[in-house]
Scaffold this active site. Sequence first.
Site, PDB file in Angstrom:
ATOM      1  N   ASP A   7      42.327  36.289  32.435  1.00 14.68           N
ATOM      2  CA  ASP A   7      42.532  37.688  33.005  1.00 14.68           C
ATOM      3  C   ASP A   7      43.481  36.309  34.309  1.00 14.68           C
ATOM      4  OD1 ASP A   7      42.108  39.674  34.723  1.00 14.68           O
ATOM      5  OD2 ASP A   7      40.526  38.433  36.056  1.00 14.68           O
ATOM      6  N   SER A   8      43.744  37.397  35.185  1.00 11.90           N
ATOM      7  CA  SER A   8      43.891  36.419  36.676  1.00 11.90           C
ATOM      8  C   SER A   8      43.731  36.193  37.358  1.00 11.90           C
ATOM      9  CB  SER A   8      44.800  37.652  37.555  1.00 11.90           C
ATOM     10  OG  SER A   8      43.335  38.609  37.872  1.00 11.90           O
ATOM     11  N   TYR A  39      46.902  39.852  40.711  1.00  6.66           N
ATOM     12  CA  TYR A  39      47.768  41.328  39.326  1.00  6.66           C
ATOM     13  C   TYR A  39      48.692  42.406  39.941  1.00  6.66           C
ATOM     14  CZ  TYR A  39      47.945  36.348  35.742  1.00  6.66           C
ATOM     15  OH  TYR A  39      48.482  35.674  35.464  1.00  6.66           O
ATOM     16  N   GLY A  40      47.001  42.683  40.625  1.00  2.00           N
ATOM     17  CA  GLY A  40      47.383  44.306  41.343  1.00  2.00           C
ATOM     18  C   GLY A  40      48.397  44.849  42.059  1.00  2.00           C
ATOM     19  N   CYS A  70      41.983  41.390  31.001  1.00  2.00           N
ATOM     20  CA  CYS A  70      42.816  42.304  32.710  1.00  2.00           C
ATOM     21  C   CYS A  70      42.903  44.011  32.020  1.00  2.00           C
ATOM     22  CB  CYS A  70      43.537  41.113  32.969  1.00  2.00           C
ATOM     23  SG  CYS A  70      44.194  41.794  34.630  1.00  2.00           S
ATOM     24  N   ASN A  71      42.594  44.474  33.269  1.00  2.00           N
ATOM     25  CA  ASN A  71      43.284  45.764  33.102  1.00  2.00           C
ATOM     26  C   ASN A  71      44.898  46.154  32.962  1.00  2.00           C
ATOM     27  OD1 ASN A  71      41.237  48.075  32.806  1.00  2.00           O
ATOM     28  ND2 ASN A  71      39.863  46.374  33.775  1.00  2.00           N
ATOM     29  N   THR A 182      38.274  44.357  35.490  1.00  2.54           N
ATOM     30  CA  THR A 182      37.555  43.543  35.049  1.00  2.54           C
ATOM     31  C   THR A 182      36.755  42.636  36.496  1.00  2.54           C
ATOM     32  OG1 THR A 182      39.043  41.859  34.826  1.00  2.54           O
ATOM     33  CG2 THR A 182      37.888  43.053  33.272  1.00  2.54           C
ATOM     34  N   HIS A 183      37.446  42.699  37.943  1.00  2.82           N
ATOM     35  CA  HIS A 183      36.670  42.158  39.190  1.00  2.82           C
ATOM     36  C   HIS A 183      35.451  43.253  39.002  1.00  2.82           C
ATOM     37  CE1 HIS A 183      39.919  39.247  38.921  1.00  2.82           C
ATOM     38  NE2 HIS A 183      39.391  38.880  39.643  1.00  2.82           N
TER      39      HIS A 183
HETATM   40  N1  DGL Z   1      40.766  41.702  36.872  1.00  4.87           N
HETATM   41  C1  DGL Z   1      41.944  42.366  37.111  1.00  4.87           C
HETATM   42  C2  DGL Z   1      42.042  43.564  36.445  1.00  4.87           C
HETATM   43  O1  DGL Z   1      41.090  43.804  35.459  1.00  4.87           O
HETATM   44  C3  DGL Z   1      43.660  42.396  38.216  1.00  4.87           C
HETATM   45  C4  DGL Z   1      42.608  41.911  39.605  1.00  4.87           C
HETATM   46  C5  DGL Z   1      43.860  41.337  40.035  1.00  4.87           C
HETATM   47  O2  DGL Z   1      44.938  40.195  40.079  1.00  4.87           O
HETATM   48  O3  DGL Z   1      45.077  42.143  40.603  1.00  4.87           O
HETATM   49  O4  DGL Z   1      42.938  44.686  36.574  1.00  4.87           O
END
Ligand code: DGL
Length: 251
Positions: A7-8, A39-40, A70-71, A182-183
Amino acid sequence: MRIGVFDSGIGGLTVVKPLLKSKLFEKIIYFGDTARVPYGIKDKNVIIRYGLEAVQFFNNFDIDLLVVACNTVSAFAIPQMKLQANFEIVGVVEPGILAIQNSGADFNSEILILGTRATISSNIYQQKLMEIGYSNIQAIATGLFVPIVEEDIFHGKILDATKEFYFNNLQKHPQYIILGCTHFPLIADEIYKFFYRKNEKKLNLIHSGDAILEYLIEKYPNLKPSKSEIEFFASENPQNLKNIALKWLQN
Ligand code: DGL
């Protein structure tokens, strides 16, 4: 089976929790790219590059499967990552869709997708849900939840104000909420509280971690109970990630 989870940041720990509890994976190697989270808010090419770098990291380990927890990465980078990996790769989007189908949602159910800006603008959840017949779909990018959770904030005024900011103008009340980041399971109880109404039809939250476990059990029917060791890596401040992991994975 030996697996990697990527994940990020710390969000993928919400996926690790049910995987670890299941005791079906002899080794779990977790990598959070904490130096570059979130990452988003990044664009597609950057997200793909980060995904490929994670593959390079995991190519150094003896794993059978990488769970992209991570989605955002799952929405953009899985095909490219598969080309460079020495192991199988699964993302969290397909399992999330399957979980909606298995949850008993009928095609008229009101579905709300929450995710990062990148995930929501990729349209991946919306498209896949529409392809199988769902039509009452709302989607909102709620990326501010990511740094809030990374800051270890799970309750209180900041979170309340952010929920109001994002949710107050929703057109329709949801019955199914896909936690498409996933956060977000780390604040699932807060999201549930916001939408819960007494005497109303049920409210279901779909969680990538439970969804992926169900998906893996179906995909690999020969998984055997084993002792389940876990190792943590992070691109910055691994101790912080370990501390949060200890807290989160314990209860
Ligand atoms: N937890 C990640 C997700 O499922 C990304 C959150 C992020 O890094 O912006 O998308």
